[in-house]
Every structure is written in C-alpha cells, then in structure tokens.
Design a protein around this motif. Structure first.
Motif, PDB file in Angstrom:
ATOM      1  N   PHE A 186      41.720 -33.202  36.562  1.00 33.54           N
ATOM      2  CA  PHE A 186      41.641 -34.181  37.652  1.00 33.54           C
ATOM      3  C   PHE A 186      40.805 -35.609  37.647  1.00 33.54           C
ATOM      4  N   HIS A 187      40.997 -36.044  36.538  1.00 32.57           N
ATOM      5  CA  HIS A 187      40.534 -37.299  35.936  1.00 32.57           C
ATOM      6  C   HIS A 187      41.534 -38.530  36.346  1.00 32.57           C
ATOM      7  N   THR A 188      42.426 -38.078  37.058  1.00 31.61           N
ATOM      8  CA  THR A 188      43.582 -39.272  37.046  1.00 31.61           C
ATOM      9  C   THR A 188      43.947 -39.417  38.734  1.00 31.61           C
ATOM     10  N   ALA A 189      44.315 -40.504  39.238  1.00 34.86           N
ATOM     11  CA  ALA A 189      44.483 -40.447  40.840  1.00 34.86           C
ATOM     12  C   ALA A 189      46.072 -41.439  40.659  1.00 34.86           C
ATOM     13  N   THR A 190      46.861 -40.994  41.577  1.00 32.91           N
ATOM     14  CA  THR A 190      48.182 -41.599  41.721  1.00 32.91           C
ATOM     15  C   THR A 190      48.269 -42.343  42.969  1.00 32.91           C
ATOM     16  N   ARG A 191      48.884 -43.598  42.990  1.00 33.05           N
ATOM     17  CA  ARG A 191      49.345 -44.182  44.239  1.00 33.05           C
ATOM     18  C   ARG A 191      50.385 -44.823  44.057  1.00 33.05           C
ATOM     19  N   GLN A 205      51.947 -44.994  40.671  1.00 36.12           N
ATOM     20  CA  GLN A 205      51.043 -45.448  39.518  1.00 36.12           C
ATOM     21  C   GLN A 205      49.973 -44.603  39.314  1.00 36.12           C
ATOM     22  N   SER A 206      49.557 -44.237  37.922  1.00 33.64           N
ATOM     23  CA  SER A 206      48.460 -43.495  37.769  1.00 33.64           C
ATOM     24  C   SER A 206      47.382 -44.221  37.146  1.00 33.64           C
ATOM     25  N   THR A 207      46.078 -43.867  37.705  1.00 30.32           N
ATOM     26  CA  THR A 207      44.810 -44.471  37.160  1.00 30.32           C
ATOM     27  C   THR A 207      43.870 -43.625  36.640  1.00 30.32           C
ATOM     28  N   ASP A 208      43.588 -43.807  35.357  1.00 34.49           N
ATOM     29  CA  ASP A 208      42.401 -43.095  34.651  1.00 34.49           C
ATOM     30  C   ASP A 208      41.029 -43.223  35.445  1.00 34.49           C
ATOM     31  N   LEU A 209      40.466 -42.258  35.770  1.00 30.30           N
ATOM     32  CA  LEU A 209      39.138 -42.459  36.725  1.00 30.30           C
ATOM     33  C   LEU A 209      37.900 -42.490  35.767  1.00 30.30           C
ATOM     34  N   GLY A 210      38.258 -42.144  34.586  1.00 32.66           N
ATOM     35  CA  GLY A 210      37.048 -41.831  33.553  1.00 32.66           C
ATOM     36  C   GLY A 210      36.145 -40.725  33.911  1.00 32.66           C
ATOM     37  N   GLU A 211      34.906 -40.916  34.319  1.00 34.97           N
ATOM     38  CA  GLU A 211      34.091 -39.575  34.580  1.00 34.97           C
ATOM     39  C   GLU A 211      34.281 -39.092  35.991  1.00 34.97           C
ATOM     40  N   ASP A 212      34.842 -39.907  36.731  1.00 37.07           N
ATOM     41  CA  ASP A 212      35.020 -39.615  38.370  1.00 37.07           C
ATOM     42  C   ASP A 212      36.280 -38.502  38.566  1.00 37.07           C
ATOM     43  N   ILE A 213      36.353 -37.662  39.389  1.00 42.10           N
ATOM     44  CA  ILE A 213      37.110 -36.602  39.830  1.00 42.10           C
ATOM     45  C   ILE A 213      37.638 -36.886  41.171  1.00 42.10           C
ATOM     46  N   ALA A 214      38.952 -36.506  41.319  1.00 40.20           N
ATOM     47  CA  ALA A 214      39.724 -36.606  42.496  1.00 40.20           C
ATOM     48  C   ALA A 214      40.645 -35.525  42.888  1.00 40.20           C
ATOM     49  N   GLY A 236      44.416 -43.968  44.789  1.00 39.81           N
ATOM     50  CA  GLY A 236      45.191 -42.836  45.207  1.00 39.81           C
ATOM     51  C   GLY A 236      44.638 -41.675  45.281  1.00 39.81           C
ATOM     52  N   ASP A 237      45.380 -40.447  44.975  1.00 41.84           N
ATOM     53  CA  ASP A 237      44.887 -39.117  45.418  1.00 41.84           C
ATOM     54  C   ASP A 237      45.189 -38.381  43.845  1.00 41.84           C
ATOM     55  N   GLY A 238      44.116 -37.557  43.713  1.00 41.40           N
ATOM     56  CA  GLY A 238      44.095 -36.630  42.348  1.00 41.40           C
ATOM     57  C   GLY A 238      45.100 -35.648  42.669  1.00 41.40           C
ATOM     58  N   ALA A 239      45.096 -34.532  41.551  1.00 45.95           N
ATOM     59  CA  ALA A 239      45.779 -33.607  41.718  1.00 45.95           C
ATOM     60  C   ALA A 239      45.480 -32.547  42.691  1.00 45.95           C
ATOM     61  N   GLU A 240      46.539 -31.699  43.228  1.00 47.44           N
ATOM     62  CA  GLU A 240      46.229 -30.551  43.966  1.00 47.44           C
ATOM     63  C   GLU A 240      45.218 -29.429  43.465  1.00 47.44           C
ATOM     64  N   LEU A 241      44.380 -29.107  44.111  1.00 49.55           N
ATOM     65  CA  LEU A 241      43.349 -27.783  43.932  1.00 49.55           C
ATOM     66  C   LEU A 241      43.934 -26.809  44.426  1.00 49.55           C
ATOM     67  N   PRO A 242      44.458 -26.022  43.491  1.00 50.35           N
ATOM     68  CA  PRO A 242      45.254 -24.792  44.037  1.00 50.35           C
ATOM     69  C   PRO A 242      44.566 -23.967  44.883  1.00 50.35           C
ATOM     70  N   GLU A 243      45.098 -23.085  45.474  1.00 53.09           N
ATOM     71  CA  GLU A 243      44.482 -22.111  46.404  1.00 53.09           C
ATOM     72  C   GLU A 243      43.807 -20.983  45.549  1.00 53.09           C
ATOM     73  N   GLY A 244      42.457 -20.733  46.005  1.00 57.89           N
ATOM     74  CA  GLY A 244      41.936 -19.576  45.211  1.00 57.89           C
ATOM     75  C   GLY A 244      41.088 -20.213  43.967  1.00 57.89           C
TER      76      GLY A 244
END
Length: 234
Positions: A83-88, A91-100, A167-175
């Motif tokens: 979850f350290h990558t966002a896509t818009r 195009q993917s961006t490395d967020l470093g220590e951030d979470i998305a 952009g948006d991070g990966a989906e956090l799966p249900e559960g």
C-alpha cells in the motif's frame, strides 16, 4: 532323669528367647499421621470464563472503544508493503513511507500525509455530507475527511488535491485490516472503520457518512470546516 529334664527346659527356653532363631513379623503397617498444625492441600477447579463473541458486522456508534479495537484487530492483517504506491491515469507513484488504500465499496479513498505528521485523510462518497458554509469562499469538498486522531474534520476548503494528487492506492480487501503509524483500519463490504491508538478514537465511514467512536463527539466546527468531531473535554 534329673539331667534330662534340665536339658529339656534349657532347650525350651532357648527357643522362646529373642535370639532363638525366628524373628516375629509385624502383623500390620504403622499408621502415618500429619503433625499438628500442618497445612492441608486443597485442589480447586478453575472457574470457566466467558467472553462475549465479537459482532459479525462493523461496530455501531456507542460501542465501547475496547470492542471497536477488538473488531478492527480481528481482521486478517494485510501486508503494508502493498500500500505504498498510488496510481493515477495508469501512472504509479512510490509514496515512500506514506500509505494509500481504497475501501472495497469504493466509497472511501484514503491516504496518509507525511507532511502532516502522518495524519489520515479520506475522500468519501456518502449521504448527509455538510454543505458549504455561507461565510466562506473557495473550492468546497464536502467529502474530504481529515482524521488527526484527536479531531475529525468533515468537509473543508481545498484549492488543490493535496495528498490525493498521485491517485489511489490498492484496494483493502473485505475482512482485512491495515496497520500504519498510530492507525489501524478494517474494511468490510459497506463500511470502513479506522482506529487511532494514540487518542483512543475511531471513525465509522459508510454510505450514511462519518460516525464518531471512542472519545470523539460533535463540537462546533472552526471556520472553513463543515462538521467537526473532537476528543477535547467540554
């Protein structure tokens, strides 16, 4: 004859004496007794403990914070490294220590902001979001939620996308639950619950809006904010 009688008596006495060939055997074992005042050992059976089962759905407003935390922690842990990558726009961006991440329902897109002490922000789609106050000017985003831990701001002015620009991070799966910084979030099919351990606060995000959990309660919002929740005492 006198000599024979005397000898017979001597033989008889020898046979009856203690050293006369056969020792007597005890007929029973001696009884053991506890000395006076000795402690007695008592075997106590453990008392069974009962615990309330965790709810199968997200905790409702008013649920004790300990139960809210247990429900969030009961989710299967997700690996934060995903979850350290966002896509818009592809195009993917490395967020470093951030979470998305994005909630399964798509109603919440969340990210942390290292320039704001790792604070969690979400863009949500829900009913009942605050309208723009009449006394403010600028671009009003009713679904912008800033969860700082001690406070939650719902609806505010923003001239640019800020931490959502990448952009948006990966989906956090249900559960599953995702831990980062002072936070842990768990998603299900229709809700997202995020806990802030440092302040023992939490928010419930659903199609109905944002509900306070833990120490949070509604307070008069500052200028430029539509609605605010706070842990500050009255």
């Amino acid at each position: 004859m006198r000599i024979a009688v005397t000898v017979g008596a001597v033989v008889l006495l020898a046979a009856c004496s203690p050293g006369g060939g056969h020792e007597s055997q005890p007929t029973s074992q001696p009884r053991m007794s506890m000395p006076a005042g000795a402690p007695h050992t008592t075997i106590t059976k453990p008392t069974p403990t009962t615990t309330s089962p965790l709810p199968t759905t997200a905790p409702a407003p008013g649920t004790p914070m300990s139960r809210v935390t247990k429900w969030v922690e009961a989710g299967t842990p997700a690996d934060p490294s995903g979850f350290h990558t966002a896509t818009r726009d592809g195009q993917s961006t490395d967020l470093g220590e951030d979470i998305a991440f994005v909630a399964p329902s798509g109603a919440a897109r969340c990210t942390t902001n290292k320039y704001a002490d790792g604070q969690l922000a979400c863009l949500i789609k829900a009913d009942g979001l605050p309208t723009k106050p009449a006394d403010v000017e600028g671009q009003w985003i009713p679904g912008w939620v800033d969860f700082a831990g001690e406070t939650v701001d719902i609806g505010s002015l923003h001239g640019d996308p800020g931490p959502f620009a990448t952009g948006d991070g990966a989906e956090l799966p249900e559960g599953k639950s995702l831990a980062f910084g002072d936070y842990r979030c768990r998603a299900d099919a229709s809700t997202l619950v995020c806990v802030n351990y440092a302040h023992q606060s939490a928010v419930l995000v659903s199609s109905s809006g944002v509900e306070p959990l833990g120490c949070l309660k509604p307070v008069p919002p500052p200028v430029g904010v539509g609605r605010q929740l706070s842990c500050a005492p009255d």
